[in-house]
Design a protein around this motif. Sequence first.
Motif, PDB file in Angstrom:
ATOM      1  N   GLU A  29       0.815  -1.193   0.000  1.00 16.73           N
ATOM      2  CA  GLU A  29       0.000   0.000   0.000  1.00 16.73           C
ATOM      3  C   GLU A  29       0.856   1.253   0.000  1.00 16.73           C
ATOM      4  O   GLU A  29       0.484   2.272  -0.550  1.00 16.73           O
ATOM      5  CB  GLU A  29      -0.927   0.017   1.224  1.00 16.73           C
ATOM      6  N   SER A  30       2.044   1.194   0.615  1.00 11.78           N
ATOM      7  CA  SER A  30       2.903   2.367   0.687  1.00 11.78           C
ATOM      8  C   SER A  30       3.364   2.829  -0.676  1.00 11.78           C
ATOM      9  O   SER A  30       3.804   3.955  -0.843  1.00 11.78           O
ATOM     10  CB  SER A  30       4.131   2.078   1.557  1.00 11.78           C
ATOM     11  N   ARG A  31       3.286   1.933  -1.703  1.00 12.26           N
ATOM     12  CA  ARG A  31       3.744   2.306  -3.033  1.00 12.26           C
ATOM     13  C   ARG A  31       2.603   2.605  -3.981  1.00 12.26           C
ATOM     14  O   ARG A  31       2.818   2.898  -5.135  1.00 12.26           O
ATOM     15  CB  ARG A  31       4.614   1.197  -3.618  1.00 12.26           C
ATOM     16  N   LYS A  32       1.376   2.467  -3.526  1.00  8.80           N
ATOM     17  CA  LYS A  32       0.235   2.757  -4.394  1.00  8.80           C
ATOM     18  C   LYS A  32      -0.083   4.244  -4.282  1.00  8.80           C
ATOM     19  O   LYS A  32      -0.845   4.674  -3.434  1.00  8.80           O
ATOM     20  CB  LYS A  32      -0.967   1.911  -4.008  1.00  8.80           C
ATOM     21  N   ARG A  33       0.536   5.001  -5.144  1.00  6.44           N
ATOM     22  CA  ARG A  33       0.453   6.452  -5.078  1.00  6.44           C
ATOM     23  C   ARG A  33      -0.371   6.957  -6.252  1.00  6.44           C
ATOM     24  O   ARG A  33      -0.022   6.762  -7.387  1.00  6.44           O
ATOM     25  CB  ARG A  33       1.865   7.026  -5.146  1.00  6.44           C
ATOM     26  N   HIS A  34      -1.518   7.562  -5.947  1.00  8.36           N
ATOM     27  CA  HIS A  34      -2.441   7.953  -6.999  1.00  8.36           C
ATOM     28  C   HIS A  34      -2.234   9.409  -7.357  1.00  8.36           C
ATOM     29  O   HIS A  34      -1.872  10.232  -6.534  1.00  8.36           O
ATOM     30  CB  HIS A  34      -3.883   7.735  -6.532  1.00  8.36           C
ATOM     31  N   ARG A  35      -2.475   9.713  -8.594  1.00  7.38           N
ATOM     32  CA  ARG A  35      -2.339  11.074  -9.060  1.00  7.38           C
ATOM     33  C   ARG A  35      -3.266  11.298 -10.245  1.00  7.38           C
ATOM     34  O   ARG A  35      -3.732  10.357 -10.850  1.00  7.38           O
ATOM     35  CB  ARG A  35      -0.889  11.359  -9.488  1.00  7.38           C
ATOM     36  N   THR A 206      11.418   3.294   0.957  1.00  5.80           N
ATOM     37  CA  THR A 206      12.367   2.770   1.928  1.00  5.80           C
ATOM     38  C   THR A 206      13.477   1.955   1.295  1.00  5.80           C
ATOM     39  O   THR A 206      14.560   1.841   1.863  1.00  5.80           O
ATOM     40  CB  THR A 206      11.630   1.896   2.963  1.00  5.80           C
ATOM     41  N   ASP A 207      13.225   1.371   0.115  1.00  3.10           N
ATOM     42  CA  ASP A 207      14.237   0.499  -0.485  1.00  3.10           C
ATOM     43  C   ASP A 207      14.682   0.924  -1.880  1.00  3.10           C
ATOM     44  O   ASP A 207      15.738   0.504  -2.345  1.00  3.10           O
ATOM     45  CB  ASP A 207      13.722  -0.948  -0.551  1.00  3.10           C
ATOM     46  N   HIS A 208      13.896   1.755  -2.582  1.00  2.00           N
ATOM     47  CA  HIS A 208      14.243   2.192  -3.929  1.00  2.00           C
ATOM     48  C   HIS A 208      13.698   3.588  -4.168  1.00  2.00           C
ATOM     49  O   HIS A 208      12.767   4.028  -3.486  1.00  2.00           O
ATOM     50  CB  HIS A 208      13.636   1.260  -4.996  1.00  2.00           C
ATOM     51  N   ASP A 209      14.257   4.270  -5.152  1.00  4.46           N
ATOM     52  CA  ASP A 209      13.563   5.408  -5.721  1.00  4.46           C
ATOM     53  C   ASP A 209      12.465   4.864  -6.626  1.00  4.46           C
ATOM     54  O   ASP A 209      12.596   3.788  -7.223  1.00  4.46           O
ATOM     55  CB  ASP A 209      14.518   6.279  -6.534  1.00  4.46           C
ATOM     56  N   ILE A 210      11.366   5.601  -6.720  1.00  4.54           N
ATOM     57  CA  ILE A 210      10.183   5.141  -7.443  1.00  4.54           C
ATOM     58  C   ILE A 210       9.834   6.137  -8.547  1.00  4.54           C
ATOM     59  O   ILE A 210       9.812   7.354  -8.319  1.00  4.54           O
ATOM     60  CB  ILE A 210       8.970   5.003  -6.495  1.00  4.54           C
ATOM     61  N   LEU A 211       9.563   5.616  -9.729  1.00  5.54           N
ATOM     62  CA  LEU A 211       9.060   6.415 -10.838  1.00  5.54           C
ATOM     63  C   LEU A 211       7.557   6.186 -10.956  1.00  5.54           C
ATOM     64  O   LEU A 211       7.102   5.048 -11.033  1.00  5.54           O
ATOM     65  CB  LEU A 211       9.745   5.998 -12.151  1.00  5.54           C
ATOM     66  N   ASP A 212       6.784   7.269 -10.928  1.00  5.73           N
ATOM     67  CA  ASP A 212       5.347   7.138 -11.199  1.00  5.73           C
ATOM     68  C   ASP A 212       5.014   7.950 -12.449  1.00  5.73           C
ATOM     69  O   ASP A 212       5.664   8.960 -12.750  1.00  5.73           O
ATOM     70  CB  ASP A 212       4.499   7.587 -10.005  1.00  5.73           C
ATOM     71  N   TYR A 213       4.014   7.513 -13.175  1.00  7.81           N
ATOM     72  CA  TYR A 213       3.680   8.131 -14.456  1.00  7.81           C
ATOM     73  C   TYR A 213       2.287   7.677 -14.865  1.00  7.81           C
ATOM     74  O   TYR A 213       1.697   6.785 -14.251  1.00  7.81           O
ATOM     75  CB  TYR A 213       4.694   7.716 -15.531  1.00  7.81           C
ATOM     76  N   HIS A 214       1.759   8.278 -15.894  1.00  6.71           N
ATOM     77  CA  HIS A 214       0.498   7.784 -16.456  1.00  6.71           C
ATOM     78  C   HIS A 214       0.772   7.231 -17.840  1.00  6.71           C
ATOM     79  O   HIS A 214       1.752   7.573 -18.497  1.00  6.71           O
ATOM     80  CB  HIS A 214      -0.578   8.878 -16.499  1.00  6.71           C
ATOM     81  N   TYR A 215      -0.103   6.355 -18.281  1.00  6.76           N
ATOM     82  CA  TYR A 215      -0.007   5.785 -19.622  1.00  6.76           C
ATOM     83  C   TYR A 215      -1.396   5.346 -20.043  1.00  6.76           C
ATOM     84  O   TYR A 215      -2.373   5.501 -19.300  1.00  6.76           O
ATOM     85  CB  TYR A 215       0.985   4.609 -19.655  1.00  6.76           C
ATOM     86  N   TYR A 216      -1.502   4.802 -21.256  1.00  6.58           N
ATOM     87  CA  TYR A 216      -2.786   4.337 -21.762  1.00  6.58           C
ATOM     88  C   TYR A 216      -2.721   2.846 -22.069  1.00  6.58           C
ATOM     89  O   TYR A 216      -1.714   2.351 -22.581  1.00  6.58           O
ATOM     90  CB  TYR A 216      -3.177   5.102 -23.031  1.00  6.58           C
ATOM     91  N   ALA A 217      -3.807   2.156 -21.757  1.00  2.00           N
ATOM     92  CA  ALA A 217      -3.933   0.743 -22.105  1.00  2.00           C
ATOM     93  C   ALA A 217      -4.310   0.613 -23.583  1.00  2.00           C
ATOM     94  O   ALA A 217      -4.530   1.608 -24.285  1.00  2.00           O
ATOM     95  CB  ALA A 217      -4.994   0.077 -21.227  1.00  2.00           C
ATOM     96  N   GLY A 230      16.450   2.019 -10.788  1.00  2.00           N
ATOM     97  CA  GLY A 230      17.803   1.630 -10.441  1.00  2.00           C
ATOM     98  C   GLY A 230      18.778   2.593 -11.090  1.00  2.00           C
ATOM     99  O   GLY A 230      18.397   3.418 -11.929  1.00  2.00           O
ATOM    100  N   TYR A 231      20.042   2.511 -10.719  1.00  2.00           N
ATOM    101  CA  TYR A 231      21.081   3.364 -11.285  1.00  2.00           C
ATOM    102  C   TYR A 231      22.243   2.485 -11.711  1.00  2.00           C
ATOM    103  O   TYR A 231      22.696   1.623 -10.946  1.00  2.00           O
ATOM    104  CB  TYR A 231      21.546   4.408 -10.270  1.00  2.00           C
ATOM    105  N   ASP A 232      22.708   2.684 -12.943  1.00  2.00           N
ATOM    106  CA  ASP A 232      23.810   1.859 -13.428  1.00  2.00           C
ATOM    107  C   ASP A 232      25.142   2.349 -12.853  1.00  2.00           C
ATOM    108  O   ASP A 232      25.179   3.287 -12.032  1.00  2.00           O
ATOM    109  CB  ASP A 232      23.819   1.800 -14.956  1.00  2.00           C
TER     110      ASP A 232
END
Length: 240
Positions: A29-35, A206-217, A230-232
């Motif tokens: 639930e901590s990663r379910k971020r709505h926008r 707590t464990d990673h940086d997170i990318l959130d975005y919108h897209y279309y199905a 992640g980072y190379d």
Amino acid sequence: MDGCADHGCPDDRVPRRAGPPRCRRDLPESRKRHRRHRGTRSVHDQAAERRLPRGLHRRRHRAQVLPGPHGLPQHRRGLPRRRPLDLRLHQAFGSFWSGIKLIAINPSTGLRADNSIVSIAGRGGGPIEAPFIFRHGAYYYLYVSFDYCCRGASSNYRIMVGRSTSVTGPYYDRNGVAMTSGGGTELLASHGSIHGPGGEGVFTDTDHDILDYHYYADDGTPQLGINWLGYDSAGWPYVF
């Protein structure tokens, strides 16, 4: 394991770089971020407002931070939600046509600190918008969206990134091309049933940086996408 097998969502996932895909519905639930993408006040703006000094949000209607009609486009999006180390506040705003700009904000008033405007990205009139600045390690990463959203499954929006050691730039892509000269390293584009990802944000979990975005199905329905970042070895972000 296949995280989507039990939920019937084979089209609602983005594969990891390695290993099995992870269904977004299986995220904690901590990663379910709505926008939301459009509206009078975006989630970007709300998140930035929550990080302003106490009381600043009560003054947000007192005066314009940046007027539109006098030579500057009114299409503005994106308040950086992370302060640089010198504690100055900045607003990055995205003109779809004339590039991404940056202004300094007075932390005591919430208004412009001075009259300077810095250009930090542009495509010579090509479509670019939705700036988001995020600091990781020694770099400030400028995330932007290229091309066109809001066309359902025909959208070709894509997420690009460059970086700088200074919040005011200059920002360069992986190949050393300045983002003010059309540079940008592609981070995420359409693939499979993911169409037109963009309007991005980044935050730290707590464990990673997170990318959130919108897209279309495939049927044009707008969706929320969430991926780990992640980072190379050279410090460039990638999704998985």
